[in-house]
Design an enzyme around this catalytic site. Structure first.
Site, PDB file in Angstrom:
ATOM      1  CB  SER A 156     -48.747  -1.468  29.722  1.00 31.78           C
ATOM      2  OG  SER A 156     -49.029  -2.347  30.434  1.00 31.78           O
ATOM      3  CD  GLU A 194     -49.012  -6.051  15.370  1.00 30.35           C
ATOM      4  OE1 GLU A 194     -48.871  -6.973  16.465  1.00 30.35           O
ATOM      5  OE2 GLU A 194     -49.031  -4.805  15.952  1.00 30.35           O
ATOM      6  CG  HIS A 232     -40.313  -8.556  18.907  1.00 27.14           C
ATOM      7  ND1 HIS A 232     -39.795  -8.015  17.971  1.00 27.14           N
ATOM      8  CD2 HIS A 232     -41.487  -7.951  19.089  1.00 27.14           C
ATOM      9  CE1 HIS A 232     -40.594  -7.404  16.959  1.00 27.14           C
ATOM     10  NE2 HIS A 232     -41.910  -7.350  17.834  1.00 27.14           N
ATOM     11  NE  ARG A 262     -44.572 -10.324  17.765  1.00 25.24           N
ATOM     12  CZ  ARG A 262     -44.923  -9.698  18.697  1.00 25.24           C
ATOM     13  NH1 ARG A 262     -45.012  -9.917  20.080  1.00 25.24           N
ATOM     14  NH2 ARG A 262     -45.346  -8.446  18.436  1.00 25.24           N
ATOM     15  CG  HIS A 289     -41.507  -8.857  23.044  1.00 24.97           C
ATOM     16  ND1 HIS A 289     -41.271  -7.268  23.384  1.00 24.97           N
ATOM     17  CD2 HIS A 289     -42.527  -8.840  22.244  1.00 24.97           C
ATOM     18  CE1 HIS A 289     -42.423  -6.655  22.757  1.00 24.97           C
ATOM     19  NE2 HIS A 289     -43.327  -7.744  22.383  1.00 24.97           N
ATOM     20  NE  ARG A 307     -47.231 -11.494  23.023  1.00 25.48           N
ATOM     21  CZ  ARG A 307     -47.049 -10.313  22.428  1.00 25.48           C
ATOM     22  NH1 ARG A 307     -48.207  -9.467  22.164  1.00 25.48           N
ATOM     23  NH2 ARG A 307     -45.748  -9.741  22.238  1.00 25.48           N
TER      24      ARG A 307
END
Length: 508
Positions: A45, A116, A231, A276, A335, A370
């Site tokens: 985090s 994003e 990532h 991604r 990631h 995600r």
């Protein structure tokens, strides 16, 4: 080591956003939070740059956020779960603001919203530019230390869950002074992800799936373990973990080029802002063809890179790169784990008295891939949902925990090369079977590699069973997406048995 805890109290394992949110939301109920490192260190985090996704602008709404999430999840999102979590996003932002999180605002005091990849609107709130995780954690850690109902114990590592009749009775824990047992009828696993199992990852080295190992060895079910997001733009360097070059840089207009200046993603739908998994595979293939890959932010109009991205500027300069005048060398890196301990919307696992939240849990929000910045959102919302679920559960009847023997400290280094080769950006059956053969003896042992190997083995078996390419799971021998999507469930015993059948000579 002298440790004690009321069996009725709740123990939270993990000092990231999910664990802190759950502890704060449980107040004034007594709770003990265990962090193996000082609070604010060794937590993914803290490293988060992108921010928190929430539909807040006048041209956005919850239905658009949901549609983007379902599209990125590639047919495997649990839609009712996604609806619940995403609908709670604005309230989660408000709660963090109340806790003192200094989200970035414009000259009129309005929250600044970033864009994003795979988002159809600007909906990412940031704090400190590209230091969102650090600023969020700073504020929540301060709030936690001021909360009298929370007992924070730093430097204490959970080694084993103690379970009797499928119900939690306590934890075997260890510190520098030795091992001991904490009695507890309610435990929350909030230990983060698995990037530490790979040679190239953006998570802290200690994030190798400790919570998954704890829950799996206690008999808990795991879900969707094969789905690991790589990532596409980690700084290509020798550091571990690799520094993350946030997707927001591409959202501001940066492009991907090779050493010749060729923009190799120009013809792909979405280009640099494709999902991604698409970008990561394109970068991986281009590198496999012998190229180096760079993120080029030099010619973006009106972008003051050092001011917009101070953390990225700092670690680039430490690596001898000036992102204002030079392209940034990048590579894909492990990631985020969409899979994890199988839970319901309240974070309940298949073991009585055991909850999980954050990246260690699999709620079904993310599906096969995600959507960017939904992870901090999930941690904040689900930490609170876990607290509500615990408050609504009757106190467990007192049980005396069975004292367990001390375990060897875990070291994932022997697993990294195996898993990176077989379960990376691109996979195939032969590689996964070879990995199972290498991991099985480690998983059956009791050495320092055994717990990481068990987590790695479960990932490999789950990936071997999914004979399709979907989301972040790409099989070169099964390149097509199956007509019907299915989520996967697995327990440690299943994985060990499947591996024994694949390589019976390993256990002869």
């Amino acid at each position: 080591m002298d440790v004690s805890n009321s069996a009725g109290n709740c123990i939270i394992v993990g000092g990231g956003l999910a664990g802190l949110t759950a502890a704060l939301a449980l107040a004034p109920e007594p709770v003990t939070l265990l962090s193996k490192a000082p609070l604010g260190f060794e937590a993914s985090s803290v490293l988060a740059q992108g921010g928190v996704a929430a539909s807040l602008s006048s041209d956005d709404d919850f239905s658009l956020h949901l549609a983007d999430t379902l599209k990125a999840g590639d047919g495997l999102c649990d839609e009712p779960v996604a609806r619940t979590i995403l609908a709670a996003a604005p309230a989660a932002i408000s709660e963090m603001i109340k806790c003192g999180v200094p989200f970035d605002r414009d000259s009129q005091g309005r929250l600044v919203l970033g864009l994003e990849a795979a988002h159809s609107r600007r909906r990412i709130v940031h704090a400190g530019g590209d230091s969102s995780g650090r600023e969020i954690m700073r504020a929540l850690a301060h709030k936690l230390r001021e909360t009298p109902s929370v007992t924070l114990i730093e430097g204490l590592t959970a080694r084993s869950l103690l379970v009797e009749d499928n119900a939690v009775t306590g934890l075997l824990v260890e510190s520098e002074s030795g091992a001991g047992v904490l009695a507890a009828g309610r435990v929350v696993v909030a230990t983060g992800g698995i990037g530490g199992l790979f040679q190239y990852g953006t998570n802290p080295a200690g994030s190798w799936g400790q919570g998954l190992a704890l829950a799996a060895e206690a008999g808990a079910a795991m879900a969707d373990l094969e789905f690991i997001q790589f990532h596409p733009t980690a700084l290509d360097s020798r550091s571990f973990p690799l520094k993350l070059v946030s997707e927001t840089v591409r959202g501001e207009g940066a492009i991907l080029v090779d050493e010749t200046g060729h923009r190799f993603m120009a013809g792909i739908p979405g280009a640099e802002l494709a999902p991604r998994d698409v970008v990561a595979r394109a970068v991986w293939r281009h590198m496999a063809a012998g190229h180096r890959v760079f993120l080029d932010a030099r010619d973006i109009p009106d972008l003051d890179f050092p001011r917009r991205f101070p953390a990225i500027t700092g670690f680039c300069e430490s690596a001898g790169i000036d992102p204002v005048t030079q392209p940034i060398p990048i590579r894909p890196a492990a990631h985020y784990h969409m899979g994890g301990i199988a839970v319901d919307i309240w974070g309940r696992t298949s073991i009585e008295g055991l909850w999980a939240c954050g990246e260690a849990a699999c709620t079904g929000l993310h599906g096969a891939n995600r959507l960017a910045s939904n992870s901090l959102l999930e941690a904040a919302v689900c930490g609170r949902l876990v607290a509500e679920g615990i408050k609504g559960t009757a106190l467990p009847r007192p049980r005396k925990p069975i004292r367990a023997r001390a375990r060897v400290a875990a070291d994932p280094s022997a697993v990294r090369k195996i898993l990176s080769s077989a379960a990376g950006v691109l996979r195939d059956g032969d590689g996964l079977r070879s990995a199972a053969a290498e991991l099985l003896p480690l998983a059956l042992g009791e050495g320092e590699a055994s717990d990481p190997a068990r987590v790695g083995l479960m990932i490999v078996i789950a990936a071997l069973r999914r004979e399709e390419s979907r989301g972040a799971h790409a099989r070169t021998d099964f390149p097509l997406r199956a007509a019907a999507g299915r989520r996967s469930l697995l327990c440690l015993g299943d994985a060990l048995e499947a591996a024994r059948e694949l390589v019976p000579e390993a256990v002869a």
